[in-house]
Design an enzyme around this catalytic site. Sequence first.
Site, mmCIF file in Angstrom:
data_model
loop_
_atom_site.group_PDB
_atom_site.id
_atom_site.type_symbol
_atom_site.label_atom_id
_atom_site.label_comp_id
_atom_site.label_asym_id
_atom_site.label_seq_id
_atom_site.Cartn_x
_atom_site.Cartn_y
_atom_site.Cartn_z
ATOM 1 N N LYS A 118 87.390 -72.702 -10.851
ATOM 2 C CA LYS A 118 86.224 -71.999 -10.497
ATOM 3 C C LYS A 118 86.693 -71.451 -9.066
ATOM 4 O O LYS A 118 86.297 -70.403 -8.534
ATOM 5 C CB LYS A 118 84.822 -72.860 -10.128
ATOM 6 C CG LYS A 118 84.275 -73.281 -11.339
ATOM 7 C CD LYS A 118 82.895 -74.010 -10.874
ATOM 8 C CE LYS A 118 81.956 -74.294 -12.104
ATOM 9 N NZ LYS A 118 80.918 -75.010 -12.035
ATOM 10 N N LYS A 199 86.086 -71.986 -23.656
ATOM 11 C CA LYS A 199 84.777 -72.668 -23.911
ATOM 12 C C LYS A 199 83.607 -71.612 -23.854
ATOM 13 O O LYS A 199 83.678 -70.782 -23.132
ATOM 14 C CB LYS A 199 84.397 -73.586 -22.897
ATOM 15 C CG LYS A 199 84.767 -74.995 -23.074
ATOM 16 C CD LYS A 199 84.175 -75.897 -22.032
ATOM 17 C CE LYS A 199 83.266 -75.215 -21.365
ATOM 18 N NZ LYS A 199 82.491 -76.157 -20.334
ATOM 19 N N LYS A 202 77.793 -70.808 -20.040
ATOM 20 C CA LYS A 202 76.628 -69.976 -19.512
ATOM 21 C C LYS A 202 76.939 -69.134 -18.520
ATOM 22 O O LYS A 202 76.210 -67.967 -18.328
ATOM 23 C CB LYS A 202 75.411 -70.978 -19.308
ATOM 24 C CG LYS A 202 75.706 -72.136 -18.368
ATOM 25 C CD LYS A 202 74.687 -73.017 -18.118
ATOM 26 C CE LYS A 202 75.002 -74.238 -17.631
ATOM 27 N NZ LYS A 202 74.004 -75.350 -17.334
#
Length: 335
Positions: A118, A199, A202
Amino acid sequence: MKKKNKSKKKMFSAIQPTGFLTLANYLGVLKHWKSMQKKYKCIFCIADLHSLTNLNKNIDIKENTLDTLAFYLACGVNPDKSIVFIQSHVNEHCKINWILNCFSYFGELSRMTQFKNKSKKNVNINIGLFNYPVLMMSDILLYNSNFVFIGNDQKQHLELTRVVANRFNNLYGNIFTIPNSIIFKQGSKIMSLQDPSKKMSKSDKNNKSSIFLLDSKSEIYKKIKFASTDSDNPSKILYNLKKKPGISNLLNIFSILSNNTILESEKIFNNCNYYKFKKILSNIIYKKLYSLQKKYFYFRKKKEYLLEISKIGAERASIESESIIRTIEKKFFFV
Ligand code: TRP
Protein backbone atom coordinates in the site's frame (compact mmCIF):
# COMPACT_ATOMS: atom_id res chain seq x y z
CA MET A 1 -29.57 -21.77 26.55
CA LYS A 2 -27.39 -19.27 28.35
CA LYS A 3 -25.08 -21.96 29.60
CA LYS A 4 -24.53 -23.28 26.11
CA ASN A 5 -23.56 -19.84 24.89
CA LYS A 6 -20.98 -19.53 27.63
CA SER A 7 -19.18 -22.67 26.65
CA LYS A 8 -18.96 -21.62 23.03
CA LYS A 9 -15.60 -20.36 21.83
CA LYS A 10 -15.44 -16.79 20.62
CA MET A 11 -14.92 -15.87 17.01
CA PHE A 12 -14.12 -12.37 15.79
CA SER A 13 -14.37 -11.03 12.28
CA ALA A 14 -14.45 -7.62 10.63
CA ILE A 15 -14.50 -5.87 7.29
CA GLN A 16 -13.53 -2.28 6.72
CA PRO A 17 -16.23 -0.16 5.07
CA THR A 18 -14.09 1.13 2.25
CA GLY A 19 -15.53 1.00 -1.24
CA PHE A 20 -18.01 -1.58 -2.40
CA LEU A 21 -17.89 -5.17 -1.24
CA THR A 22 -16.89 -7.66 -3.88
CA LEU A 23 -17.67 -11.24 -4.73
CA ALA A 24 -14.32 -12.09 -3.14
CA ASN A 25 -15.45 -10.60 0.19
CA TYR A 26 -18.59 -12.67 -0.08
CA LEU A 27 -17.05 -15.99 -1.06
CA GLY A 28 -14.06 -15.70 1.24
CA VAL A 29 -15.67 -14.36 4.35
CA LEU A 30 -19.31 -13.19 4.45
CA LYS A 31 -20.82 -16.36 3.04
CA HIS A 32 -19.63 -18.39 6.01
CA TRP A 33 -20.74 -16.13 8.82
CA LYS A 34 -24.31 -17.37 9.03
CA SER A 35 -23.35 -20.93 9.87
CA MET A 36 -20.49 -19.83 12.13
CA GLN A 37 -23.08 -18.48 14.54
CA LYS A 38 -24.15 -22.01 15.44
CA LYS A 39 -20.70 -23.09 16.46
CA TYR A 40 -19.20 -19.94 17.97
CA LYS A 41 -20.11 -16.93 19.99
CA CYS A 42 -19.56 -14.47 17.16
CA ILE A 43 -18.46 -10.86 17.22
CA PHE A 44 -18.85 -9.08 13.90
CA CYS A 45 -17.30 -5.66 13.61
CA ILE A 46 -17.40 -2.95 10.98
CA ALA A 47 -13.88 -1.59 11.04
CA ASP A 48 -14.55 2.07 10.23
CA LEU A 49 -11.45 3.28 12.09
CA HIS A 50 -9.38 1.17 9.74
CA SER A 51 -11.04 2.90 6.79
CA LEU A 52 -9.49 6.22 7.79
CA THR A 53 -6.11 4.83 6.77
CA ASN A 54 -7.05 5.05 3.13
CA LEU A 55 -9.50 7.89 2.93
CA ASN A 56 -10.62 8.86 -0.48
CA LYS A 57 -12.70 11.90 -1.27
CA ASN A 58 -15.19 9.81 -3.19
CA ILE A 59 -15.88 7.52 -0.29
CA ASP A 60 -18.48 8.41 2.30
CA ILE A 61 -17.46 6.27 5.26
CA LYS A 62 -20.73 6.82 7.11
CA GLU A 63 -22.83 5.62 4.21
CA ASN A 64 -20.42 2.76 3.58
CA THR A 65 -20.68 1.72 7.21
CA LEU A 66 -24.44 1.34 6.89
CA ASP A 67 -24.04 -0.43 3.54
CA THR A 68 -21.68 -2.90 5.13
CA LEU A 69 -23.96 -3.48 8.10
CA ALA A 70 -26.90 -4.12 5.76
CA PHE A 71 -24.76 -6.66 3.92
CA TYR A 72 -23.87 -8.40 7.16
CA LEU A 73 -27.57 -8.81 7.88
CA ALA A 74 -28.37 -9.84 4.31
CA CYS A 75 -25.79 -12.61 4.64
CA GLY A 76 -27.53 -13.99 7.68
CA VAL A 77 -25.76 -12.31 10.59
CA ASN A 78 -28.28 -12.37 13.41
CA PRO A 79 -27.93 -9.48 15.88
CA ASP A 80 -29.84 -11.43 18.51
CA LYS A 81 -27.33 -14.25 18.43
CA SER A 82 -24.15 -12.33 17.71
CA ILE A 83 -22.56 -9.06 18.66
CA VAL A 84 -22.68 -6.77 15.64
CA PHE A 85 -21.13 -3.36 16.08
CA ILE A 86 -19.24 -0.44 14.59
CA GLN A 87 -15.64 -0.19 15.73
CA SER A 88 -15.66 3.58 16.35
CA HIS A 89 -18.53 3.18 18.82
CA VAL A 90 -16.36 1.26 21.24
CA ASN A 91 -13.63 3.54 22.58
CA GLU A 92 -11.73 0.68 24.15
CA HIS A 93 -10.30 -0.21 20.73
CA CYS A 94 -8.29 3.01 20.69
CA LYS A 95 -7.22 2.63 24.27
CA ILE A 96 -5.83 -0.85 23.89
CA ASN A 97 -4.39 0.18 20.56
CA TRP A 98 -2.08 2.66 22.24
CA ILE A 99 -0.96 0.09 24.76
CA LEU A 100 -0.26 -2.49 22.07
CA ASN A 101 1.65 0.12 20.05
CA CYS A 102 4.11 0.18 22.88
CA PHE A 103 4.68 -3.56 22.60
CA SER A 104 4.92 -3.78 18.80
CA TYR A 105 8.21 -3.15 17.08
CA PHE A 106 8.91 -0.80 14.22
CA GLY A 107 10.81 -3.55 12.41
CA GLU A 108 7.87 -5.94 12.67
CA LEU A 109 5.42 -3.46 11.23
CA SER A 110 7.85 -2.44 8.49
CA ARG A 111 7.87 -6.03 7.29
CA MET A 112 4.11 -6.30 6.78
CA THR A 113 3.46 -7.10 3.13
CA GLN A 114 0.18 -5.21 3.00
CA PHE A 115 1.87 -2.08 4.33
CA LYS A 116 4.72 -2.41 1.87
CA ASN A 117 2.31 -2.80 -1.05
CA LYS A 118 0.00 0.00 0.00
CA SER A 119 2.79 2.42 0.77
CA LYS A 120 4.34 1.84 -2.64
CA LYS A 121 1.31 3.51 -4.18
CA ASN A 122 1.41 6.63 -1.99
CA VAL A 123 3.78 9.52 -1.60
CA ASN A 124 2.62 10.60 1.83
CA ILE A 125 2.20 7.51 3.92
CA ASN A 126 0.10 8.15 6.98
CA ILE A 127 1.05 6.56 10.29
CA GLY A 128 -2.39 4.97 10.48
CA LEU A 129 -1.50 2.80 7.52
CA PHE A 130 1.67 1.70 9.28
CA ASN A 131 -0.27 1.13 12.47
CA TYR A 132 -3.09 -0.77 10.76
CA PRO A 133 -2.03 -4.23 12.00
CA VAL A 134 -1.84 -2.99 15.60
CA LEU A 135 -5.40 -1.71 15.43
CA MET A 136 -6.41 -5.08 14.05
CA MET A 137 -4.57 -6.71 16.91
CA SER A 138 -6.53 -4.50 19.29
CA ASP A 139 -9.84 -5.61 17.79
CA ILE A 140 -8.94 -9.24 18.24
CA LEU A 141 -7.28 -9.20 21.66
CA LEU A 142 -9.81 -6.89 23.27
CA TYR A 143 -12.42 -9.63 23.22
CA ASN A 144 -10.31 -12.65 24.15
CA SER A 145 -11.15 -14.07 20.74
CA ASN A 146 -10.29 -17.74 20.34
CA PHE A 147 -10.71 -17.61 16.58
CA VAL A 148 -10.43 -14.94 13.96
CA PHE A 149 -12.07 -15.34 10.60
CA ILE A 150 -9.89 -13.74 7.98
CA GLY A 151 -9.13 -13.69 4.29
CA ASN A 152 -5.83 -15.17 3.22
CA ASP A 153 -4.25 -11.72 2.89
CA GLN A 154 -4.65 -11.05 6.61
CA LYS A 155 -2.69 -14.10 7.74
CA GLN A 156 0.48 -12.14 8.41
CA HIS A 157 -1.42 -9.66 10.59
CA LEU A 158 -2.84 -12.48 12.67
CA GLU A 159 0.60 -14.00 13.06
CA LEU A 160 1.87 -10.67 14.36
CA THR A 161 -1.08 -10.51 16.74
CA ARG A 162 -0.01 -13.83 18.21
CA VAL A 163 3.60 -12.71 18.51
CA VAL A 164 2.74 -9.47 20.32
CA ALA A 165 0.14 -11.16 22.56
CA ASN A 166 2.71 -13.76 23.58
CA ARG A 167 5.29 -11.06 24.22
CA PHE A 168 2.85 -9.24 26.48
CA ASN A 169 1.83 -12.44 28.26
CA ASN A 170 5.43 -13.37 28.91
CA LEU A 171 5.94 -10.06 30.63
CA TYR A 172 2.69 -9.70 32.55
CA GLY A 173 1.10 -13.13 32.92
CA ASN A 174 -1.50 -14.79 30.79
CA ILE A 175 -3.64 -11.83 29.98
CA PHE A 176 -4.43 -12.27 26.31
CA THR A 177 -5.98 -15.30 24.69
CA ILE A 178 -3.79 -16.35 21.78
CA PRO A 179 -6.10 -16.41 18.76
CA ASN A 180 -6.18 -18.93 15.92
CA SER A 181 -7.20 -18.17 12.39
CA ILE A 182 -10.07 -19.61 10.42
CA ILE A 183 -9.56 -19.32 6.69
CA PHE A 184 -11.74 -21.03 4.13
CA LYS A 185 -9.21 -22.10 1.59
CA GLN A 186 -11.47 -22.41 -1.37
CA GLY A 187 -12.93 -18.92 -1.13
CA SER A 188 -9.89 -17.11 0.11
CA LYS A 189 -8.15 -16.79 -3.22
CA ILE A 190 -10.57 -15.17 -5.60
CA MET A 191 -8.45 -13.38 -8.15
CA SER A 192 -8.92 -10.32 -10.35
CA LEU A 193 -10.94 -11.00 -13.50
CA GLN A 194 -8.48 -8.95 -15.53
CA ASP A 195 -5.23 -10.15 -14.02
CA PRO A 196 -5.50 -13.52 -12.28
CA SER A 197 -2.12 -13.05 -10.65
CA LYS A 198 -3.65 -10.35 -8.43
CA LYS A 199 -6.37 -10.62 -5.80
CA MET A 200 -9.87 -9.41 -6.60
CA SER A 201 -10.00 -6.24 -4.57
CA LYS A 202 -12.52 -3.51 -3.84
CA SER A 203 -9.79 -0.92 -4.28
CA ASP A 204 -8.71 -2.08 -7.75
CA LYS A 205 -8.75 0.93 -10.09
CA ASN A 206 -9.98 -1.19 -12.97
CA ASN A 207 -13.69 -1.65 -12.38
CA LYS A 208 -13.74 -4.70 -14.67
CA SER A 209 -11.42 -6.64 -12.35
CA SER A 210 -14.00 -7.17 -9.65
CA ILE A 211 -17.61 -8.17 -9.40
CA PHE A 212 -19.27 -6.02 -6.80
CA LEU A 213 -22.10 -7.34 -4.69
CA LEU A 214 -24.36 -4.60 -6.04
CA ASP A 215 -23.53 -5.16 -9.72
CA SER A 216 -26.47 -5.44 -12.09
CA LYS A 217 -27.17 -8.45 -14.25
CA SER A 218 -25.67 -6.81 -17.34
CA GLU A 219 -22.55 -5.74 -15.46
CA ILE A 220 -22.02 -9.28 -14.22
CA TYR A 221 -22.44 -10.77 -17.69
CA LYS A 222 -20.14 -8.17 -19.22
CA LYS A 223 -17.39 -8.59 -16.64
CA ILE A 224 -17.41 -12.37 -16.93
CA LYS A 225 -17.53 -12.14 -20.71
CA PHE A 226 -14.40 -9.99 -20.73
CA ALA A 227 -12.66 -11.86 -17.92
CA SER A 228 -9.19 -12.88 -18.94
CA THR A 229 -8.90 -16.47 -20.09
CA ASP A 230 -5.90 -18.46 -21.12
CA SER A 231 -4.39 -19.31 -24.45
CA ASP A 232 -3.31 -22.70 -23.19
CA ASN A 233 -5.66 -25.33 -24.58
CA PRO A 234 -8.44 -22.80 -25.16
CA SER A 235 -11.18 -25.31 -25.68
CA LYS A 236 -10.89 -26.90 -22.25
CA ILE A 237 -12.31 -25.87 -18.90
CA LEU A 238 -9.62 -27.24 -16.61
CA TYR A 239 -8.20 -26.25 -13.26
CA ASN A 240 -4.50 -25.54 -13.61
CA LEU A 241 -3.20 -22.53 -11.70
CA LYS A 242 0.04 -22.31 -13.66
CA LYS A 243 -1.16 -22.87 -17.21
CA LYS A 244 -4.73 -21.67 -16.91
CA PRO A 245 -4.91 -19.12 -14.06
CA GLY A 246 -7.86 -17.24 -15.57
CA ILE A 247 -10.08 -20.26 -16.14
CA SER A 248 -9.01 -21.75 -12.81
CA ASN A 249 -10.20 -18.62 -11.04
CA LEU A 250 -13.57 -18.75 -12.80
CA LEU A 251 -13.88 -22.46 -12.13
CA ASN A 252 -13.16 -21.84 -8.47
CA ILE A 253 -15.94 -19.23 -8.32
CA PHE A 254 -18.33 -21.64 -10.02
CA SER A 255 -17.51 -24.51 -7.74
CA ILE A 256 -18.09 -22.49 -4.57
CA LEU A 257 -21.37 -21.04 -5.77
CA SER A 258 -22.67 -24.36 -7.04
CA ASN A 259 -21.40 -26.41 -4.09
CA ASN A 260 -19.43 -28.68 -6.38
CA THR A 261 -15.82 -29.64 -5.93
CA ILE A 262 -13.36 -28.40 -8.52
CA LEU A 263 -13.20 -31.91 -9.98
CA GLU A 264 -16.96 -32.14 -10.26
CA SER A 265 -17.06 -28.71 -11.88
CA GLU A 266 -14.47 -29.77 -14.45
CA LYS A 267 -16.67 -32.73 -15.31
CA ILE A 268 -19.75 -30.53 -15.68
CA PHE A 269 -17.91 -28.44 -18.28
CA ASN A 270 -16.17 -31.30 -19.96
CA ASN A 271 -17.69 -30.52 -23.34
CA CYS A 272 -18.05 -26.79 -22.95
CA ASN A 273 -16.17 -23.99 -24.61
CA TYR A 274 -15.17 -20.77 -22.86
CA TYR A 275 -18.19 -18.92 -24.20
CA LYS A 276 -20.77 -21.36 -22.87
CA PHE A 277 -18.93 -21.80 -19.56
CA LYS A 278 -18.90 -18.07 -19.02
CA LYS A 279 -22.64 -17.81 -19.71
CA ILE A 280 -23.43 -20.48 -17.15
CA LEU A 281 -21.07 -18.91 -14.63
CA SER A 282 -22.59 -15.43 -15.14
CA ASN A 283 -25.99 -16.88 -14.52
CA ILE A 284 -25.10 -18.56 -11.26
CA ILE A 285 -23.35 -15.40 -10.00
CA TYR A 286 -26.32 -13.30 -10.98
CA LYS A 287 -28.78 -15.59 -9.21
CA LYS A 288 -26.76 -15.54 -6.01
CA LEU A 289 -26.23 -11.78 -6.03
CA TYR A 290 -29.82 -11.04 -6.93
CA SER A 291 -31.12 -12.87 -3.88
CA LEU A 292 -28.49 -11.19 -1.72
CA GLN A 293 -29.34 -7.76 -3.13
CA LYS A 294 -33.03 -8.19 -2.36
CA LYS A 295 -32.24 -8.82 1.29
CA TYR A 296 -29.63 -6.06 1.31
CA PHE A 297 -32.05 -3.39 0.07
CA TYR A 298 -34.65 -4.52 2.56
CA PHE A 299 -32.26 -3.74 5.44
CA ARG A 300 -30.51 -0.77 3.85
CA LYS A 301 -33.75 1.20 3.70
CA LYS A 302 -34.20 0.92 7.46
CA LYS A 303 -31.62 3.39 8.65
CA GLU A 304 -33.13 3.76 12.11
CA TYR A 305 -33.12 0.02 12.61
CA LEU A 306 -29.49 -0.25 11.50
CA LEU A 307 -28.43 2.48 13.90
CA GLU A 308 -30.41 0.89 16.69
CA ILE A 309 -28.80 -2.53 16.34
CA SER A 310 -25.35 -1.02 16.04
CA LYS A 311 -25.97 0.86 19.27
CA ILE A 312 -27.06 -2.28 21.09
CA GLY A 313 -24.10 -4.12 19.57
CA ALA A 314 -21.68 -1.45 20.80
CA GLU A 315 -23.05 -1.71 24.33
CA ARG A 316 -22.62 -5.46 24.30
CA ALA A 317 -19.14 -5.22 22.79
CA SER A 318 -18.13 -2.70 25.41
CA ILE A 319 -19.28 -5.01 28.21
CA GLU A 320 -17.44 -7.88 26.56
CA SER A 321 -14.22 -5.86 26.50
CA GLU A 322 -14.40 -4.83 30.15
CA SER A 323 -12.42 -7.66 31.69
CA ILE A 324 -9.36 -7.20 29.48
CA ILE A 325 -9.39 -3.43 29.86
CA ARG A 326 -9.72 -3.64 33.63
CA THR A 327 -6.90 -6.16 33.92
CA ILE A 328 -4.54 -4.09 31.81
CA GLU A 329 -5.46 -0.83 33.47
CA LYS A 330 -4.78 -2.30 36.89
CA LYS A 331 -1.30 -3.26 35.75
CA PHE A 332 -0.29 0.17 34.55
CA PHE A 333 -2.57 2.89 35.78
CA PHE A 334 -4.38 4.20 38.84
CA VAL A 335 -7.96 3.23 38.31
N1 TRP B 1 -8.18 -5.87 7.89
C1 TRP B 1 -9.41 -6.55 7.67
C2 TRP B 1 -9.78 -6.46 6.19
O1 TRP B 1 -9.48 -5.52 5.55
C3 TRP B 1 -10.53 -5.97 8.51
C4 TRP B 1 -10.27 -6.12 9.95
C5 TRP B 1 -10.10 -5.12 10.86
C6 TRP B 1 -10.19 -7.33 10.68
N2 TRP B 1 -9.91 -5.62 12.09
C7 TRP B 1 -9.96 -6.96 12.03
C8 TRP B 1 -10.28 -8.67 10.33
C9 TRP B 1 -9.79 -7.94 13.02
C10 TRP B 1 -10.15 -9.64 11.33
C11 TRP B 1 -9.91 -9.27 12.65
O2 TRP B 1 -10.43 -7.34 5.69
